[in-house]
Design an enzyme around this catalytic site. Structure first.
Site, PDB file in Angstrom:
ATOM      1  N   SER A 255      19.866  62.516  58.670  1.00  0.00           N
ATOM      2  CA  SER A 255      19.812  61.278  57.895  1.00  0.00           C
ATOM      3  C   SER A 255      19.524  61.658  56.451  1.00  0.00           C
ATOM      4  O   SER A 255      18.512  62.305  56.177  1.00  0.00           O
ATOM      5  CB  SER A 255      18.690  60.385  58.419  1.00  0.00           C
ATOM      6  OG  SER A 255      18.914  60.108  59.774  1.00  0.00           O
TER       7      SER A 255
ATOM      8  N   CYS B  86      13.506  54.460  62.105  1.00  0.00           N
ATOM      9  CA  CYS B  86      14.210  55.737  62.181  1.00  0.00           C
ATOM     10  C   CYS B  86      13.336  56.792  62.854  1.00  0.00           C
ATOM     11  O   CYS B  86      12.127  56.831  62.639  1.00  0.00           O
ATOM     12  CB  CYS B  86      14.609  56.217  60.794  1.00  0.00           C
ATOM     13  SG  CYS B  86      15.460  57.818  60.842  1.00  0.00           S
TER      14      CYS B  86
ATOM     15  N   ASP C 156      18.119  53.891  63.114  1.00  0.00           N
ATOM     16  CA  ASP C 156      18.790  55.172  62.907  1.00  0.00           C
ATOM     17  C   ASP C 156      17.965  56.154  63.733  1.00  0.00           C
ATOM     18  O   ASP C 156      17.010  56.732  63.232  1.00  0.00           O
ATOM     19  CB  ASP C 156      18.739  55.513  61.409  1.00  0.00           C
ATOM     20  CG  ASP C 156      19.476  56.807  61.085  1.00  0.00           C
ATOM     21  OD1 ASP C 156      20.368  57.193  61.847  1.00  0.00           O
ATOM     22  OD2 ASP C 156      19.154  57.415  60.047  1.00  0.00           O
TER      23      ASP C 156
ATOM     24  N   TRP D  86      17.511  59.142  67.005  1.00  0.00           N
ATOM     25  CA  TRP D  86      18.177  60.242  67.687  1.00  0.00           C
ATOM     26  C   TRP D  86      17.285  60.879  68.718  1.00  0.00           C
ATOM     27  O   TRP D  86      16.100  60.593  68.743  1.00  0.00           O
ATOM     28  CB  TRP D  86      18.635  61.280  66.646  1.00  0.00           C
ATOM     29  CG  TRP D  86      17.517  61.865  65.856  1.00  0.00           C
ATOM     30  CD1 TRP D  86      16.685  62.872  66.255  1.00  0.00           C
ATOM     31  CD2 TRP D  86      17.090  61.497  64.540  1.00  0.00           C
ATOM     32  NE1 TRP D  86      15.782  63.148  65.271  1.00  0.00           N
ATOM     33  CE2 TRP D  86      15.999  62.326  64.205  1.00  0.00           C
ATOM     34  CE3 TRP D  86      17.518  60.532  63.613  1.00  0.00           C
ATOM     35  CZ2 TRP D  86      15.316  62.219  62.983  1.00  0.00           C
ATOM     36  CZ3 TRP D  86      16.852  60.450  62.416  1.00  0.00           C
ATOM     37  CH2 TRP D  86      15.771  61.282  62.109  1.00  0.00           C
TER      38      TRP D  86
END
Ligand code: FAD
Length: 690
Positions: free
Chosen positions: A450, A643, A688, A690
């Site tokens: 990111s 995030c 966002d 992961w």
């Protein structure tokens, strides 16, 4: 008969394709996909590439096509494995196909005696992978139109599906679910269950293995196939090129495509064509010895790359020298590592996943995930090539027994070379055809980060904030080390003149093929994302970014500081940041103080240090403490950003937000959850993770 416009378009396309093929694209400056064209030449693909898959199947004598929608290579890998297994066990004439390379308006013309597989990953917030966007839009369109206009439209279609997803995301496996639903609605016949693999639970591989056996059984029954004893047949031939050496100019030593080999690399830079970017500066963000977190500024000023705040940058890593050596050594290839080879697909629909002629060393160092988790099925396949009976028996057992495999291999994060070393007790595995590795190991994937800078503040410099992967695992002398982050760490050490050897004794070919990355360079490309600030800067924002989840939040806050400096009215900006200790991993501490100077009371940093007090405190606890204020901001239509860690944090934040809304507004939790869902669909809540 007269030619209609469509015929002309098709003819023109064939003509262009043919000329482009014979001139190897030189006259045309072919832009779409330089990598594919250099690979197409390498694998001997024919001119006038058709987008009609039914025709292609007919032409190649295939009765089974396996489409993949893949972002990180796993779905593509599974597609290849299914193709191979279908052929060797059931005599199916299989081909693997990238969804992006075909049209689907003739899906209804597929004969009933053929079968179409869809192996589909879901990406991010329930989105299709980049290569599946057009297919997905087509097939899920309410007014989808097919060539024949049959009723039901897809009554002839026999299909199989497997989805790759992550249950920690809101839209778990939505790609495969929606495609399956659409196909059913159009009257197609699914064979076997619609399989779903779960990366979130870490069971992807096992889910895949468990799904495929009953699927094959159902398929064999439906198509009248006889199972036979599977014998390994290589997909690729490897020809050693005696006339060439690694100094020969036409030999690829890790260059990703022809332009890079010729030294004429130019944009567009994308997932097939990286930009070799200089690193402007790099430094450490943690103040502890045993963990590393990197900040890097990547200079894109000499390229036509651009980015927007919130986008992702992809880093193309290379494997560490020690793992390349281990791999070469256990296969008995050390002496031959610089031998030049051409790799040809023995099967016209298969693609060589890297350009050739090249060397074994370059293939292993630049193109294969040799450090990645090993698949159980792959071990079973390699058993036949074991150096002795004992090793063969062990490989068979590892391949067959899920729990044994977990205990011996997964638990210690062993890669393929380490497994072969241990199982073979140091003997060399010289009987394995190299093709088996090209088929069985994923191609080396770029890693995404990111972007942690603001394009308003620094349009030509992209910042990365990356924590270096290093984990001490039981039963191993050395810690497990992530590929890309240790490569970046090595680059940072070189840039800052830190003592060699590179991180933890790992050495990387930092100067790249033919020293083309000399100085401090890293191959990258940019991927645009939907994680974006509100277009009106006066809107309030709430950012939840613990650990490296702070990366895009840094970009957002720097952007708002810049907007304020430019005289714009900037709304309330809250940042929830968490880490272990204020003295160890409190990233960008000074920058938040600077932001405060510009944004004043409109900026607030709320910290959660998990290891400082008697009880662990995380960002979601801090969020809860601010319930009243958070609710007020949301009522003023604040944007909410999360995030970082998808598995736990993002989920808990979602739950806490629902609780806050429920309590503060005095409404039932179910209603509050509905509100949060709506915030997501209207982009007021963005993730966002992961
Ligand atoms: P890898 O070698 O890829 O290993 C990663 C993990 O895979 C390991 O921890 C382990 O769990 C597993 N694994 C690998 N090999 C084995 C094996 N042999 N056996 C068992 N398990 C294995 N990271 C950041 O630090 N900052 C960011 O801003 C950031 N942004 C991201 C944005 C997006 C959209 C995505 C998708 C990811 C982002 N990441 C970010 C994560 C990043 O892409 C990488 O995954 C991360 O840096 C690790 O890469 P690596 O190559 O060092 O590790």
């Amino acid at each position: 008969a007269e030619l209609d416009t469509l015929d002309l378009v098709v003819l023109a396309a064939i003509l262009f394709g043919t000329v482009a093929y014979f001139t190897k694209g030189k006259l045309w400056g072919v832009t779409k996909d330089p990598y594919a064209s250099s690979l197409a030449n390498a694998s001997g693909a024919k001119a006038g590439k058709t987008r009609n898959f039914v025709e292609k199947m007919e032409e190649q004598g295939k009765n089974c096509i396996i489409f993949y929608g893949s972002q990180t290579g796993t779905a593509e890998d599974y597609a290849s494995r299914l193709a191979k297994e279908g052929k060797s066990r059931f005599g199916l004439e299989t081909m693997v196909a990238d969804l992006e390379e075909y049209d689907f308006d003739n899906l209804d013309t597929i004969p009933e005696d053929k079968v179409v597989f869809f192996v589909l990953a879901t990406y991010g917030e329930g989105e299709p992978t980049d290569n599946a966007v057009d297919f997905y839009e087509f097939i899920t369109n309410e007014d989808v139109n097919f060539t024949e206009g049959n009723e039901p439209a897809l009554g002839n279609l026999n299909y199989v599906t497997f989805g790759l997803g992550n249950n920690t995301y809101e839209h778990y496996n939505s790609m495969v679910r929606n495609v399956d639903k659409a196909l059913q609605k159009l009257g197609a016949h699914r064979i076997g269950d619609a399989g779903e693999g779960d990366d979130g639970a870490g069971t992807m591989e096992e889910d895949f293995l468990a799904w495929k056996e009953p699927m094959w059984k159902a398929l064999a029954e439906r198509m009248g196939l006889e199972e036979r004893e599977a014998v390994y047949e290589p997909v690729f031939s490897i020809v050693e090129r005696e006339g060439l050496t690694k100094e020969s100019p036409e030999v690829y030593l890790g260059e990703p495509n022809k332009m890079h080999l010729d030294g004429t690399a130019k944009g567009p830079f994308n997932a097939h064509n990286p930009y070799i970017a200089p690193i402007a500066q790099s430094y450490e963000l943690f103040s502890v010895k045993d963990r590393n977190c990197l900040h890097m500024d990547i200079d894109i000023s000499a390229s036509n790359l651009n980015y927007q705040t919130g986008d992702h940058i992809a880093v193309w890593p290379t494997n560490p020298g020690e793992e390349v050596d281990r791999f070469m050594n256990v296969l008995g290839l050390s002496e031959k590592r610089h031998t030049v080879v051409s790799v040809k697909a023995l099967e016209p629909t298969a693609k060589v996943p890297f350009p050739t002629p090249t060397t074994y060393d370059a293939i292993v160092r630049y193109h294969m995930e040799i450090c990645a988790p090993v698949s159980r099925q792959f071990l079973a396949q390699l058993a036949a090539f074991a150096p002795d009976a004992e090793a063969r028996a062990e490989m068979t057992k590892l391949g067959a027994e899920k729990d044994y495999f977990y205990e011996k291999i997964s638990l210690h994060h062993l890669n393929i070379a380490r497994v072969l070393d241990i199982v073979g007790k140091g003997q060399k595995w010289t009987n394995i055809p190299f093709s088996a590795f090209i088929e069985g190991i994923t191609k080396l994937q770029p890693r995404y980060y990111s972007i942690s800078s603001s394009s308003l503040e620094q349009p030509k410099k992209i910042s990365i904030t990356a924590v270096v992967e290093s984990t001490q695992l039981p039963g191993r002398d050395d810690p497990f080390r992530g590929v890309a982050t240790n490569y970046l760490l090595a680059l940072k050490q070189k840039q800052n003149g830190e003592p060699e050897p590179c991180p933890f004794g790992l050495s990387y070919e930092l100067t790249g093929p033919r020293n083309k990355y000399d100085g401090i360079h890293v191959p990258v490309h940019v991927r645009h994302s939907n994680f974006k600030l509100p277009s009106d800067p006066s809107k309030p924002i709430i950012c939840i970014g613990p650990g490296t989840g702070v990366a895009p939040m840094r970009g957002f806050i720097r952007e708002r500081v810049q907007q304020a400096k430019n005289g714009e009215k900037v709304g309330k900006t809250l940042l929830f940041f968490g880490c272990r200790k204020s003295t160890e991993d409190f990233m960008y501490k000074n920058e938040w103080e600077e932001a405060k100077e510009i944004l004043g009371d409109n900026f607030e940093l709320i910290t959660a240090f998990s290891r400082e007090g008697p009880k662990k405190v995380y960002v979601q606890h801090r969020l809860k403490e601010r319930a009243e204020e958070i609710n007020q901001l949301l009522e003023q239509k604040a944007y909410f950003y999360v995030c970082g860690d998808a598995a736990n944090m993002a989920r808990e934040v979602n739950t806490v937000l629902s609780q806050i809304i429920s309590e503060q507004r005095g409404i039932p939790e179910a209603k509050a959850e509905e509100i949060v869902k709506n915030m997501r669909s209207s982009n007021q809540y963005q993730e966002d993770v992961w």
